[in-house]
Enzyme design. Structure first.
Site, PDB file in Angstrom:
ATOM      1  CB  THR A  92      -0.994  -0.037   1.188  1.00  0.00           C
ATOM      2  OG1 THR A  92      -1.641   1.212   1.286  1.00  0.00           O
ATOM      3  CG2 THR A  92      -0.318  -0.359   2.501  1.00  0.00           C
ATOM      4  CD  GLU A 150      -3.075  -0.003   5.312  1.00  0.00           C
ATOM      5  OE1 GLU A 150      -3.978  -0.032   4.439  1.00  0.00           O
ATOM      6  OE2 GLU A 150      -2.159   0.828   5.299  1.00  0.00           O
ATOM      7  CE  LYS A 167      -7.887   4.965  -3.053  1.00  0.00           C
ATOM      8  NZ  LYS A 167      -8.586   4.176  -2.061  1.00  0.00           N
ATOM      9  CD1 TRP A 199      -3.299   4.480  -2.091  1.00  0.00           C
ATOM     10  CD2 TRP A 199      -4.164   6.527  -1.870  1.00  0.00           C
ATOM     11  NE1 TRP A 199      -4.283   4.440  -1.141  1.00  0.00           N
ATOM     12  CE2 TRP A 199      -4.822   5.669  -0.973  1.00  0.00           C
ATOM     13  CE3 TRP A 199      -4.540   7.872  -1.896  1.00  0.00           C
ATOM     14  CZ2 TRP A 199      -5.837   6.097  -0.129  1.00  0.00           C
ATOM     15  CZ3 TRP A 199      -5.553   8.299  -1.056  1.00  0.00           C
ATOM     16  CH2 TRP A 199      -6.181   7.431  -0.186  1.00  0.00           C
TER      17      TRP A 199
HETATM   18  P1  ADP Z   1      -8.991   0.688  -1.230  1.00  0.00           P
HETATM   19  O1  ADP Z   1      -8.853   1.784  -2.219  1.00  0.00           O
HETATM   20  O2  ADP Z   1      -8.928  -0.645  -1.823  1.00  0.00           O
HETATM   21  O3  ADP Z   1     -10.199   0.825  -0.379  1.00  0.00           O
HETATM   22  P2  ADP Z   1      -6.501   1.678  -0.088  1.00  0.00           P
HETATM   23  O4  ADP Z   1      -5.745   1.065   1.035  1.00  0.00           O
HETATM   24  O5  ADP Z   1      -5.826   1.911  -1.368  1.00  0.00           O
HETATM   25  O6  ADP Z   1      -7.743   0.722  -0.227  1.00  0.00           O
HETATM   26  O7  ADP Z   1      -7.109   3.065   0.355  1.00  0.00           O
HETATM   27  C1  ADP Z   1      -7.760   3.247   1.588  1.00  0.00           C
HETATM   28  C2  ADP Z   1      -8.245   4.668   1.708  1.00  0.00           C
HETATM   29  O8  ADP Z   1      -9.124   4.978   0.616  1.00  0.00           O
HETATM   30  C3  ADP Z   1      -9.050   4.977   2.945  1.00  0.00           C
HETATM   31  O9  ADP Z   1      -8.241   5.226   4.070  1.00  0.00           O
HETATM   32  C4  ADP Z   1      -9.814   6.228   2.487  1.00  0.00           C
HETATM   33  O10 ADP Z   1      -9.024   7.388   2.588  1.00  0.00           O
HETATM   34  C5  ADP Z   1     -10.092   5.937   1.027  1.00  0.00           C
HETATM   35  N1  ADP Z   1     -11.428   5.340   0.865  1.00  0.00           N
HETATM   36  C6  ADP Z   1     -11.747   4.033   0.721  1.00  0.00           C
HETATM   37  N2  ADP Z   1     -13.073   3.873   0.600  1.00  0.00           N
HETATM   38  C7  ADP Z   1     -13.635   5.106   0.684  1.00  0.00           C
HETATM   39  C8  ADP Z   1     -14.976   5.602   0.646  1.00  0.00           C
HETATM   40  N3  ADP Z   1     -16.029   4.820   0.469  1.00  0.00           N
HETATM   41  N4  ADP Z   1     -15.148   6.938   0.788  1.00  0.00           N
HETATM   42  C9  ADP Z   1     -14.098   7.759   0.946  1.00  0.00           C
HETATM   43  N5  ADP Z   1     -12.821   7.351   0.981  1.00  0.00           N
HETATM   44  C10 ADP Z   1     -12.582   6.042   0.858  1.00  0.00           C
END
Ligand code: ADP
Length: 537
Positions: free
Chosen positions: A186, A333, A444, A449
């Protein structure tokens, strides 16, 4: 008092043995081919997975060894999801969107001995300077010429590699359910990506939880299309949840554009799917414009939107197409799904609408709190704090991190370890979380990211640039895009874009540059990103 129940380890063997025994006739559809989607069965797939597991054994792989993949959502990627942990090895799904140096870093850090590569990605893969731990590169798909070696590794075609004896008997049963089964990296604000190592137990528990009626409700009656990449947080664990439930799978390969998706949805009769908001927004727009046939979506009952915030507009547009949208929040995580915005049973229409657009309530097994200062904030829907989360499928530490380097990612209370998510939230009295800000200095874009700090450091290396701040700005297609605010002399946006394109993956280069005399700072001289975000949003 001691319990008298069987201490059978929870693990992927239970998922794999069950699927192979009970669901051999269930179809699996794969898109991306020139002739359109093709359909096979779990029975045929498992037979091939046994051949692949046999090949891994021939190469001398032993339980605990790492096998990587570099692939979109394809049939062969699913074979690796089965054969690698099914042989006791650990599956590292390399994120294909990382830059070459980061890819090399993660492969070396994980200590991958074998890598399975999709031929369509050979140009990106062959640009990686391969670390010495990699002994074999196995390539599947159409490609005319392959070198005999990539770095020190022997290159083989998949079809040739699986020609030997297949694995027999049951799939690998871990002696200890806490043995590793997979690794995802990540990206953080600074430094190299961090490794999250999942256990047989955590993957099993998370997959089982996704089958719960009040979570994703994945059942044998479903046809599941994971659009979210299998190289990103295990495709939100949908492959394993589907194998466990006996749900039919539909894999879109590289066709995640509206036309490709609709083709797959119709071919497989998809009932359930999951993707980032960008994918759904594009699909809705295409259906409305008549670019795709909306009746091809008739079988789709519900879709999960996550990875970035789903807007109320997107939720209602999907509902207008007759599809139930489910908003979810996750993090690599957390295996990764942590919160689901299913409305409460006692809710009025207003409560239902309000809760559906929130990030959701915790999945069974997880606990959360919002922390302000050192104190948990009250669950009143207005008090703000950092979201912290804890539970059996939440990471306890990053693998191979230097001692002390990740201490600020966790908070310990008497009986629990809390993961600090970097998301700033409110929690209402029913436990629904609403995201209001992010402390992580990241952008994002389309579910992946971009580190603001990395872009800033590269731009500062340009001789004409004096000061720079990169912030995330909302974007209708990609949810967020980076905007660079630059104090510079004698250089324009095009030159800075070219400069960056040599240093970061192309999709990370900001589209927008704003030139200023001086970048605003806070009273202590830090870049005032809060002010910049309000000014440029
Ligand atoms: P993934 O994108 O697969 O959920 P990542 O570890 O790349 O996992 O990113 C996690 C982060 O993405 C979270 O801490 C948050 O900031 C953002 N995120 C994930 N889901 C949401 C959501 N539904 N709304 C807003 N932000 C989100």
């Amino acid at each position: 008092m001691r319990a008298v129940m069987q201490p059978e380890p929870m693990g992927l063997h239970q998922i794999l043995d069950r699927c192979e025994t009970l669901f051999a006739d269930r179809p699996v559809t794969v898109g991306g081919g020139a002739a359109g989607p093709t359909t096979t069965t779990y029975g045929a797939l498992f037979a091939e997975a046994r051949a692949f597991a046999g090949a891994l054994a021939e190469l001398g792989l032993r339980p605990g060894d790492r096998v990587a993949t570099f692939a979109p959502n394809t049939r062969e990627h699913l074979l690796a999801y089965i054969a690698v942990p099914g042989s006791g090895s650990v599956l590292h799904t390399v994120n294909i969107r990382l830059g070459s140096e980061e890819i090399a870093y993660t492969v070396e850090h994980a200590g991958d001995r074998v890598v399975l590569v999709d031929a369509a990605l050979w140009p990106e893969w062959s640009a990686v300077t391969l670390p010495t731990c990699v002994e074999h590169v196995i390539v599947y798909g159409d490609i005319d010429e392959l070198p005999e070696r990539h770095g020190g590794a022997v290159v083989t075609r998949f079809a040739d590699s699986i020609a030997g004896p297949a694995r027999e008997g049951r799939w690998y049963r871990p002696a200890d359910e806490n043995e590793a089964s997979g690794i995802c990296y990540t990206s953080g604000t600074t430094g190299w990506p961090k490794a999250v190592v999942y256990s047989h137990r955590s993957v099993y528990l998370h997959a089982l939880t996704l089958c719960g009626a009040d979570t994703f409700a994945i059942s044998e009656h479903d046809v599941v299309c994971p659009v979210v990449p299998m190289f990103h947080a295990n495709s939100w664990n949908l492959p394993y949840a589907s194998l466990l439930a006996g749900a039919s799978l539909v894999l879109p390969a590289h066709r995640t554009d509206p036309a490709g998706l609709v083709e797959c949805f119709a071919a497989g009769g998809v009932t359930f799917s999951a993707a980032v908001p960008t994918v759904w927004a594009n699909l809705v727009a295409a259906a409305r414009a008549g670019d795709v046939d909306p009746t091809a979506l008739d079988s789709v009952q519900r879709v999960v939107i996550g990875g970035s915030a789903a807007s109320e507009t997107l939720l209602s547009e999907l509902a207008e197409l007759g599809i139930e949208p489910v908003h979810a929040w996750g993090m690599t995580e957390c295996s990764p799904v942590g919160l689901i915005a299913n409305p409460p049973a006692d809710g009025s229409t207003a409560v239902t609408e309000e809760t559906k657009s929130s990030q959701g309530r915790p999945m069974p097994g997880l606990e959360l709190r919002a922390v302000e200062g050192d104190m948990p904030a009250p669950w009143d829907g207005t008090s703000i704090g950092e979201l912290q989360i804890s539970g059996p499928y939440v990471v306890a530490d990053y693998y191979g991190a230097e001692s002390g380097s990740t201490a600020d990612k966790f908070a310990d209370s008497e009986e629990r370890r809390w993961l600090r998510t970097g998301d700033v939230v409110t929690v209402d009295r029913r436990g629904y979380v609403r995201l209001v800000d992010r402390t992580k200095d990241l952008v994002k874009s389309g579910g992946e990211w971009i580190s603001s700090v990395t872009l800033e450091n590269h731009l500062l290396a340009h001789p004409a640039v004096r000061e720079v701040a990169v912030i995330a700005v909302p974007d209708p297609t990609w949810d967020e895009r980076p905007l660079a605010i630059v104090a510079a002399r004698g250089v324009d946006a095009a030159r800075l874009r070219d400069f960056l394109a040599d240093r970061v993956p192309r999709w990370q280069v900001p589209d927008r540059f704003e030139f200023v005399a001086e970048v605003p700072k806070t009273s202590v001289g830090k870049l005032d990103k809060k002010r910049l975000r309000t000014e440029y949003a």
